[in-house]
Design a protein around this motif. Sequence first.
Motif, PDB file in Angstrom:
ATOM      1  N   SER A  10       9.532  20.360 -17.415  1.00  0.00           N
ATOM      2  CA  SER A  10       9.100  20.995 -16.121  1.00  0.00           C
ATOM      3  C   SER A  10       7.567  22.316 -16.927  1.00  0.00           C
ATOM      4  CB  SER A  10       9.516  22.232 -15.867  1.00  0.00           C
ATOM      5  OG  SER A  10      10.031  23.147 -16.506  1.00  0.00           O
ATOM      6  N   SER A  11       7.508  22.448 -17.436  1.00  0.00           N
ATOM      7  CA  SER A  11       6.456  22.334 -18.481  1.00  0.00           C
ATOM      8  C   SER A  11       6.340  23.052 -19.712  1.00  0.00           C
ATOM      9  CB  SER A  11       6.026  24.119 -18.185  1.00  0.00           C
ATOM     10  OG  SER A  11       6.100  24.700 -16.687  1.00  0.00           O
ATOM     11  N   HIS A  39       5.604  33.629 -22.468  1.00  0.00           N
ATOM     12  CA  HIS A  39       5.919  32.832 -21.927  1.00  0.00           C
ATOM     13  C   HIS A  39       7.059  32.473 -22.805  1.00  0.00           C
ATOM     14  CE1 HIS A  39       2.853  32.808 -19.356  1.00  0.00           C
ATOM     15  NE2 HIS A  39       1.218  32.762 -19.974  1.00  0.00           N
ATOM     16  N   LEU A  42       8.205  28.664 -21.745  1.00  0.00           N
ATOM     17  CA  LEU A  42       7.242  27.473 -21.963  1.00  0.00           C
ATOM     18  C   LEU A  42       7.292  26.746 -23.355  1.00  0.00           C
ATOM     19  CD1 LEU A  42       4.717  25.286 -21.415  1.00  0.00           C
ATOM     20  CD2 LEU A  42       3.499  27.657 -22.676  1.00  0.00           C
ATOM     21  N   LEU A  69      -1.762  21.518 -21.693  1.00  0.00           N
ATOM     22  CA  LEU A  69      -0.476  21.905 -20.965  1.00  0.00           C
ATOM     23  C   LEU A  69       0.008  20.650 -19.780  1.00  0.00           C
ATOM     24  CD1 LEU A  69       1.465  24.257 -19.654  1.00  0.00           C
ATOM     25  CD2 LEU A  69      -0.006  25.117 -18.501  1.00  0.00           C
ATOM     26  N   GLN A  71       2.881  20.544 -16.372  1.00  0.00           N
ATOM     27  CA  GLN A  71       3.960  20.839 -15.612  1.00  0.00           C
ATOM     28  C   GLN A  71       4.482  19.639 -14.739  1.00  0.00           C
ATOM     29  OE1 GLN A  71       1.451  24.353 -14.444  1.00  0.00           O
ATOM     30  NE2 GLN A  71       2.685  25.730 -15.011  1.00  0.00           N
ATOM     31  N   MET A  96       0.980  28.438 -15.131  1.00  0.00           N
ATOM     32  CA  MET A  96       2.229  29.164 -15.655  1.00  0.00           C
ATOM     33  C   MET A  96       2.473  29.825 -14.417  1.00  0.00           C
ATOM     34  SD  MET A  96       3.154  27.584 -17.877  1.00  0.00           S
ATOM     35  CE  MET A  96       4.905  28.385 -18.225  1.00  0.00           C
TER      36      MET A  96
END
Length: 97
Positions: A10-11, A39, A42, A69, A71, A96
């Motif tokens: 998802s991330s 985070h 993450l 990054l 997502q 985020m």
Amino acid sequence: MTKGEIDTYSSILLLISTERCSVCVALDQRIKPWIQDFHPDLTYLKIKLEDFPMLRGELMVFSAPVLLLFQNGKEVVRKAGVFSLEHAFEEISRAMN
């Protein structure tokens, strides 16, 4: 690691490095504690291009360091070459939220 595997998170934050990248080592040492503090959900991976040559073309990464990054399979932040890590942290935090 392939782009397909990256897409399953998802991330995920990737630090793309090379064998001889001393800057990458320093970045890794700063990124890990920042993620733990701000985070913790993450996923973070440091990836050496030499170990995953197919990623060069899949991610269009041809030098190091590169901070990416993703997502839900979509690239939302890319920092490459010389960049402010503090600004990168701010941008990642905004993405985020």
